[in-house]
Design a protein around this motif. Sequence first.
Motif, PDB file in Angstrom:
ATOM      1  N   SER A  81      -8.512 -26.714 -43.886  1.00  0.00           N
ATOM      2  CA  SER A  81      -8.592 -25.339 -43.389  1.00  0.00           C
ATOM      3  C   SER A  81      -9.934 -24.703 -43.723  1.00  0.00           C
ATOM      4  CB  SER A  81      -7.466 -24.504 -43.985  1.00  0.00           C
ATOM      5  OG  SER A  81      -6.217 -25.019 -43.591  1.00  0.00           O
ATOM      6  N   THR A  82     -10.469 -25.036 -44.885  1.00  0.00           N
ATOM      7  CA  THR A  82     -11.775 -24.513 -45.276  1.00  0.00           C
ATOM      8  C   THR A  82     -12.866 -25.046 -44.351  1.00  0.00           C
ATOM      9  OG1 THR A  82     -11.037 -24.446 -47.570  1.00  0.00           O
ATOM     10  CG2 THR A  82     -13.405 -24.300 -47.182  1.00  0.00           C
ATOM     11  N   GLY A  85      -0.994 -30.674 -45.768  1.00  0.00           N
ATOM     12  CA  GLY A  85      -1.491 -29.293 -45.758  1.00  0.00           C
ATOM     13  C   GLY A  85      -2.635 -29.069 -46.721  1.00  0.00           C
ATOM     14  N   PRO A 142      -5.826 -27.842 -48.351  1.00  0.00           N
ATOM     15  CA  PRO A 142      -6.606 -26.633 -48.065  1.00  0.00           C
ATOM     16  C   PRO A 142      -8.055 -26.923 -47.692  1.00  0.00           C
ATOM     17  CG  PRO A 142      -6.155 -26.812 -50.412  1.00  0.00           C
ATOM     18  CD  PRO A 142      -5.399 -27.911 -49.734  1.00  0.00           C
ATOM     19  N   ASN A 195     -12.271 -29.828 -34.326  1.00  0.00           N
ATOM     20  CA  ASN A 195     -11.454 -28.942 -35.159  1.00  0.00           C
ATOM     21  C   ASN A 195      -9.979 -29.293 -35.068  1.00  0.00           C
ATOM     22  OD1 ASN A 195     -13.306 -27.340 -36.457  1.00  0.00           O
ATOM     23  ND2 ASN A 195     -13.422 -25.874 -34.793  1.00  0.00           N
ATOM     24  N   LYS A 224      -3.040 -31.483 -41.832  1.00  0.00           N
ATOM     25  CA  LYS A 224      -1.581 -31.334 -41.831  1.00  0.00           C
ATOM     26  C   LYS A 224      -0.907 -32.644 -42.234  1.00  0.00           C
ATOM     27  CE  LYS A 224       2.251 -30.332 -38.731  1.00  0.00           C
ATOM     28  NZ  LYS A 224       2.659 -30.146 -37.342  1.00  0.00           N
ATOM     29  N   LEU A 255      -7.806 -30.496 -38.293  1.00  0.00           N
ATOM     30  CA  LEU A 255      -6.579 -29.827 -38.734  1.00  0.00           C
ATOM     31  C   LEU A 255      -5.371 -30.751 -38.673  1.00  0.00           C
ATOM     32  CD1 LEU A 255      -6.988 -26.255 -37.262  1.00  0.00           C
ATOM     33  CD2 LEU A 255      -7.100 -26.960 -39.642  1.00  0.00           C
ATOM     34  N   TYR A 290     -12.383 -26.113 -41.355  1.00  0.00           N
ATOM     35  CA  TYR A 290     -12.115 -25.526 -40.046  1.00  0.00           C
ATOM     36  C   TYR A 290     -12.780 -24.155 -39.927  1.00  0.00           C
ATOM     37  CZ  TYR A 290      -9.550 -23.211 -36.326  1.00  0.00           C
ATOM     38  OH  TYR A 290      -9.233 -22.506 -35.208  1.00  0.00           O
ATOM     39  N   LEU A 291     -12.601 -23.324 -40.914  1.00  0.00           N
ATOM     40  CA  LEU A 291     -13.216 -21.998 -40.877  1.00  0.00           C
ATOM     41  C   LEU A 291     -14.735 -22.084 -40.894  1.00  0.00           C
ATOM     42  CD1 LEU A 291     -10.839 -20.027 -43.258  1.00  0.00           C
ATOM     43  CD2 LEU A 291     -11.016 -19.834 -40.779  1.00  0.00           C
TER      44      LEU A 291
END
Length: 113
Positions: free
Chosen positions: A72-73, A67, A69, A55, A63, A59, A75-76
């Motif tokens: 992040s998706t 950045g 998205p 993870n 970054k 991320l 990651y969740l």
Amino acid sequence: MMSTSSFLQALWTGGLQGYLLVGFLLFIIGLMTVLLRRSFLLQFMGIELMLNAINIILLAFGKWQGGAPTASTFYLFIIGVAACEAAVGLALIVELYRLKSTTDADQHSTLRH
């Protein structure tokens, strides 16, 4: 070739190399825990450590890409899968402990047959 001082500066300022180094070290620690420990609980903790290392790396690249998205998706999604895996894994470890009163992997020969 990056000099040592610029590498340390990148680590200190939170550059991509710093995140990758931390993720790599966590993954190696988790892998060594899984391979060298006999306790199911410690092996389980090593797997969780490897998931968290992945993870961090994911991320970091998100970054680095500006950045994105999607990082992040993912990651969740990975955190959600890890939470489900933690619940099922701990339930299995508790049941194995109730069966043999130990979490040592060598004592549970019934898993091999």
